[in-house]
Write an enzyme that holds these catalytic residues in place. Sequence first.
Site, short mmCIF file in Angstrom:
data_model
loop_
_atom_site.label_atom_id
_atom_site.label_comp_id
_atom_site.label_asym_id
_atom_site.label_seq_id
_atom_site.Cartn_x
_atom_site.Cartn_y
_atom_site.Cartn_z
N CYS A 178 0.83 -1.20 0.00
CA CYS A 178 0.00 0.00 0.00
C CYS A 178 0.87 1.25 0.00
CB CYS A 178 -1.03 -0.02 1.12
SG CYS A 178 -0.40 -0.31 2.79
N ARG A 179 0.65 2.19 0.91
CA ARG A 179 1.26 3.51 0.81
C ARG A 179 2.67 3.59 1.35
NH1 ARG A 179 -4.34 5.75 3.02
NH2 ARG A 179 -5.40 6.17 1.03
#
Length: 218
Positions: A178-179
């Site tokens: 993800c981020r």
Amino acid sequence: MTIRQDLLDTLAQVGKALGNGHRLALLERLAQGEAAVETLAETAGLTVGNASAHLQHLRRAGLVTARRAGKQMIYRLTDQRTVTLLSLMRDVAETNLAEMERLVSRLFADDNPDGALEAISRGELLSGLRHGSVALLDVRPEDEFESGHLPDAINIPLEQLEAMLDELPKDREIVAYCRGPYCVLSHEAVKKLRALGYQVRRFDEGFPEWKAAGLPVQ
């Protein structure tokens, strides 16, 4: 001496701008790609007014720039090296602050009760991609995925995961990302998929760190 001090004081403006957790959250989101202030506010859990105020601090420090698109203000990172700067800050803090170690262990408290949820490193992921033994799962929202993602990654936002299981390969290990290192989206995806019998781990970094390392993206 006065000029030297002026230089150091100007440099300190960057440090002051970074000295707020909400601003770091905004930078983490902008590391995924440009975004409107409303999107940034929602991601960081801020009101639009508070997000705008924090973004102005970052803008004055030269860390972000903005453009107008109709009635919206769209922000982006001024310099992709900011991702490297944030990574260095994180490394220094985790190495030297006991509180960071405690908080990280709480964030991923159930990661390693038996080693089953241990994250995969960049080197391991590169090896798996070269050998075709892993499939990448990007659990970020669609707009972030469209701004850039790891090669051949499948995008299934976390909240849609259980409804889109047919999109996932069953003949390879799945690596969710993800981020960034503190993003819990991939962590939650791994827990859900493991409960359903999938072989899956999370990447211990994220899209921004992968891109900052000069590795291929789409």
